[in-house]
Design an enzyme around this catalytic site. Structure first.
Site, PDB file in Angstrom:
ATOM      1  N   GLU A  91       0.832  -1.201   0.000  1.00 20.59           N
ATOM      2  CA  GLU A  91       0.000   0.000   0.000  1.00 20.59           C
ATOM      3  C   GLU A  91       0.868   1.252   0.000  1.00 20.59           C
ATOM      4  OE1 GLU A  91      -3.024  -0.085  -0.576  1.00 20.59           O
ATOM      5  OE2 GLU A  91      -3.642  -2.126  -0.061  1.00 20.59           O
ATOM      6  N   ARG A 101     -18.245  -0.186   4.387  1.00 20.42           N
ATOM      7  CA  ARG A 101     -19.296  -0.865   3.622  1.00 20.42           C
ATOM      8  C   ARG A 101     -20.000  -1.899   4.502  1.00 20.42           C
ATOM      9  NH1 ARG A 101     -18.663  -5.300   0.990  1.00 20.42           N
ATOM     10  NH2 ARG A 101     -16.418  -5.241   1.313  1.00 20.42           N
ATOM     11  N   CYS A 154      -8.401  -1.295   7.912  1.00 19.04           N
ATOM     12  CA  CYS A 154      -6.983  -1.351   7.533  1.00 19.04           C
ATOM     13  C   CYS A 154      -6.450   0.046   7.221  1.00 19.04           C
ATOM     14  CB  CYS A 154      -6.771  -2.277   6.345  1.00 19.04           C
ATOM     15  SG  CYS A 154      -6.989  -4.012   6.794  1.00 19.04           S
ATOM     16  N   HIS A 180      -1.436  -5.424   2.172  1.00 20.78           N
ATOM     17  CA  HIS A 180      -2.654  -6.237   2.104  1.00 20.78           C
ATOM     18  C   HIS A 180      -2.323  -7.602   1.479  1.00 20.78           C
ATOM     19  CE1 HIS A 180      -6.011  -3.135   2.705  1.00 20.78           C
ATOM     20  NE2 HIS A 180      -6.349  -4.175   3.435  1.00 20.78           N
TER      21      HIS A 180
END
Ligand code: PCA
Length: 217
Positions: A91, A101, A154, A180
């Site tokens: 990342e 979500r 995260c 990730h």
């Protein structure tokens, strides 16, 4: 009898490596399995300390910052699951946004909220993501640089970590970032999963590469 403790444990620089607990209906989280697999390992003269963070806004970051305080690591690498991605995702950018979500493991589902009110919009990882990518590719491990860690827990932890490190310029140098990981083969019928052993090797390769680049002056 004199016990030969030539070096106090403190003299060995630490890599704090975190993974998350299972969330969103999964029964396991590969990130924690990988972190556990590396617990106590020596990598280029550093010792890995593995810790599990809860997939909970707030609590996860508070625990991470307590661990940083406790271990005074030279490196902090947080990992999490990105189900559906088919490569180790290095990342690059943490953004100041929590927009969930699904509910976290404590039932919270923030929308359109900053991670740190009045914090900057984003931080870059201080891990050498390009060099790490090349090292992983050189080992034949599927890897990519990702431009977003999402807007769930995260990214929240990643942003909070980078914000903390940015506010500590006078302290011992420390670099950090987020990686990730894909699903394990047993978690998904879909393509693009990765065996646990490959993920553990990937983390070792990526960490060895980062350590060879060293800390900022
Ligand atoms: N992945 C989630 C949170 C915990 C995890 O392993 C995420 O990508 O935000």
């Amino acid at each position: 009898m004199v016990l030969a403790h030539h070096q106090p444990a403190r003299a060995i620089p630490t890599i704090l490596l975190t993974g998350f607990d299972a969330f969103g209906g999964d029964s396991v989280n590969p990130s924690w399995q990988v972190a556990q697999a590396l617990q106590g390992k020596r990598i280029s003269g550093h010792r890995v300390v593995a810790a599990q963070l809860p997939t909970v806004f707030g609590e996860s970051l508070a625990l991470l910052l307590r661990l940083v305080e406790q271990h005074q690591p030279a490196w902090v690498v947080c990992t999490g699951l990105a189900g559906g991605r088919n490569a180790v995702s290095l990342e690059r950018i943490a953004i100041n946004l929590a927009d969930a979500r699904i509910p976290d493991n404590a039932g919270a589902q923030p929308k359109d909220e900053p991670v740190v009110p009045s914090g900057p919009a984003a931080y870059f990882s201080s891990l050498p993501v390009r060099a790490m990518l090349e090292a992983l590719e050189g080992e034949g491990i599927a890897a990519e640089i990702s431009q977003t860690a999402g807007t769930f827990v995260c990214n929240h932890v990643f942003y909070g970590l980078m914000h903390h490190l940015a506010g500590q310029p006078g302290n011992k140098p420390c670099r950090g970032g987020f990686i990730h990981l894909p699903y394990l083969p047993e978690q998904s019928e879909a393509r693009g999963t990765m065996p646990l052993q490959t993920m553990a090797r990937a983390l070792q390769v990526a960490l060895r590469c980062a350590l060879s680049e060293g800390l900022p002056d």
